[in-house]
Design an enzyme around this catalytic site. Structure first.
Site, PDB file in Angstrom:
ATOM      1  N   ASP A  80       0.829  -1.211   0.000  1.00  0.00           N
ATOM      2  CA  ASP A  80       0.000   0.000   0.000  1.00  0.00           C
ATOM      3  C   ASP A  80       0.859   1.254   0.000  1.00  0.00           C
ATOM      4  O   ASP A  80       2.048   1.213   0.299  1.00  0.00           O
ATOM      5  CB  ASP A  80      -0.928   0.015   1.221  1.00  0.00           C
ATOM      6  CG  ASP A  80      -0.172   0.055   2.541  1.00  0.00           C
ATOM      7  OD1 ASP A  80       0.817  -0.702   2.667  1.00  0.00           O
ATOM      8  OD2 ASP A  80      -0.535   0.842   3.432  1.00  0.00           O
ATOM      9  N   GLU A 180       0.188  -1.224   5.647  1.00  0.00           N
ATOM     10  CA  GLU A 180       1.243  -0.798   6.580  1.00  0.00           C
ATOM     11  C   GLU A 180       1.074   0.660   6.953  1.00  0.00           C
ATOM     12  O   GLU A 180       1.279   1.052   8.095  1.00  0.00           O
ATOM     13  CB  GLU A 180       2.619  -1.013   5.936  1.00  0.00           C
ATOM     14  CG  GLU A 180       3.800  -0.803   6.880  1.00  0.00           C
ATOM     15  CD  GLU A 180       4.333   0.625   6.938  1.00  0.00           C
ATOM     16  OE1 GLU A 180       5.164   0.907   7.815  1.00  0.00           O
ATOM     17  OE2 GLU A 180       3.914   1.480   6.130  1.00  0.00           O
TER      18      GLU A 180
HETATM   19 ZN   LIG Z   1       6.820   2.129   4.047  1.00  0.00          ZN
END
Ligand SMILES: [Zn+2]
Length: 411
Positions: A80, A180
């Protein structure tokens, strides 16, 4: 295929994670890239590549003959990109043989990346950079990490097929994770299924960075219950919650805030406040690398709460603290094997390791406390999460070599 060519392909997928979503992955668009990565892993010869129901991609390269007892090393990167800036319609541009001048990212919008604000640019004179068009982030965080792991894996499998001398390695475990950037990358990571003894997140900045110390982190929510009385008749009666909130904050050390701290210095950060006479709220985050100082910071918030309750009546101030993550150093320092292995691999590739504390957290920190020791390695990128993000193509090539050295059997 070189790592940067893969990066150019991956950034064409929009994978901005979405904090407001309760699904995993937070955006269905992350799954599109996850599936493409599974396809590519299979293509390069990772036979067991698959994506699980939460959008985590796993795969492994078996140990070479005779190296089955080597430690299994994991390589992790996230798919992401940060919600702080658009990650859609990214138009990466390659600057070949960078001349050291300010870089005009977007002439029409007047977006310029200048060497005064970004002095590390001057390290890259003569090398090739990938930059944005000034309207989006680049997504090198962390698609550069994905590209480097994928490229290293492809080269390792190719070398295995030729059974080249010196290419022996233990089992290599690969994972690409969602979300994340919204702090959830480790939430549904299946450590056991992954199967590594040690791992690295390849999610850092400048070439050479090895990070194994991060903050201990907590959130602290303060609620103040006031007593509102008509201001004309309030003498000795009104308890103005907003004023008490200001009193609360005034008791915190003024120099220990993000804008006045660096390196190993911790802080209290007021990230939100609201209030009227009746109710007030203060939202803090508390950060410190040292566990003792972290505990002392939390104790200070408790003392201030107790003091104000004594002064204004029990129940006036309530404090809710919740630990978010801890410094992975605690898990790594008793066994620095995985850090040493990275240090040696970098030196072997003529890269001087840069070891510095992270002023934040990483998925690796969470994974270290889930039983998978997991320091963080550089990707070669800079200025993550914004339009000035860029990555050096030669640094990416170097990271591929470093990864290959890391996983190689030690003797
Ligand atoms: Zn990163």
């Amino acid at each position: 295929m070189r790592a940067y060519e893969r990066l150019l392909k991956y950034v064409s997928y929009e994978t901005t994670s979405d904090e407001s979503s309760e699904t995993c992955p937070s955006s269905p668009k992350e799954l599109v890239l996850a599936e493409a990565l599974v396809e590519e892993l299979k293509q390069i010869g990772v036979a067991d590549a698959h994506v699980d129901k939460d959008g985590y991609v796993y795969g492994s390269i078996p140990a070479t003959k005779g190296a089955e007892n080597e430690k299994a090393i994991g390589l992790i990167a996230h798919m992401d990109t940060a919600p702080a800036m658009s990650g859609a319609n990214i138009k990466p541009r390659i600057i070949k043989d960078y001349d050291g001048a300010d870089i005009v990212l977007n002439e029409k919008l007047g977006v310029v990346m200048d060497t005064v604000t970004f002095p590390h640019l001057t390290n890259y004179v003569g090398q090739d950079l990938i930059v944005t068009d000034g309207t989006t982030l680049l997504g090198a965080d962390d698609k550069a990490g994905v590209a480097e792991i994928m490229t290293a894996a492809a080269q390792i499998i190719e070398a295995d097929a030729q059974a080249g001398e010196g290419s022996a390695h233990g089992k290599i475990c690969i994972a690409f994770t969602p979300d994340e950037e919204i702090g959830r990358g480790a939430d549904r990571f299946d450590v056991e299924h992954f199967g590594a003894d040690y791992a690295y997140t390849v999610d850092g900045g400048m070439l050479g960075e090895i990070e194994f110390e991060n903050f201990n982190a907590a959130s602290a929510k303060v609620h103040i219950k006031g007593e509102n009385i008509h201001p004309g008749e309030a003498k000795n009666k009104m308890k103005n919650a907003s004023l008490l909130a200001m009193e609360f904050n005034s008791m915190l050390p003024p120099a220990e805030i993000p804008a006045h701290t660096e390196g190993y210095e911790g802080f209290f950060h007021l990230c939100g406040m609201s209030g009227d006479e009746e109710n007030a709220h203060l939202d803090y985050i508390v950060r410190d690398h040292s566990m003792d100082k972290f505990l002392e910071r939390k104790a200070m918030l408790e003392r201030i709460t107790a003091y104000l309750n004594q002064k204004y009546g029990e129940g006036t101030v309530t404090l809710n603290m919740k630990d978010s993550y801890y410094n992975m150093r605690e898990k790594l320092e008793s066994d620095m094997y995985i850090v040493d292995r990275a240090v040696e691999a970098m030196r072997e590739n003529d890269v001087e390791p840069i070891i510095q504390p992270i002023r934040g957290g990483t998925d690796g920190a969470r994974l270290s406390f889930m039983g998978l020791p997991c320091p963080n390695l550089s990707t070669g990128g800079h200025n993550f999460h914004g339009k000035y993000e860029y990555v050096c193509i030669q640094s990416m090539d170097k990271m591929v070599d470093i990864i290959k050295t890391i996983v190689r059997k030690s003797n």
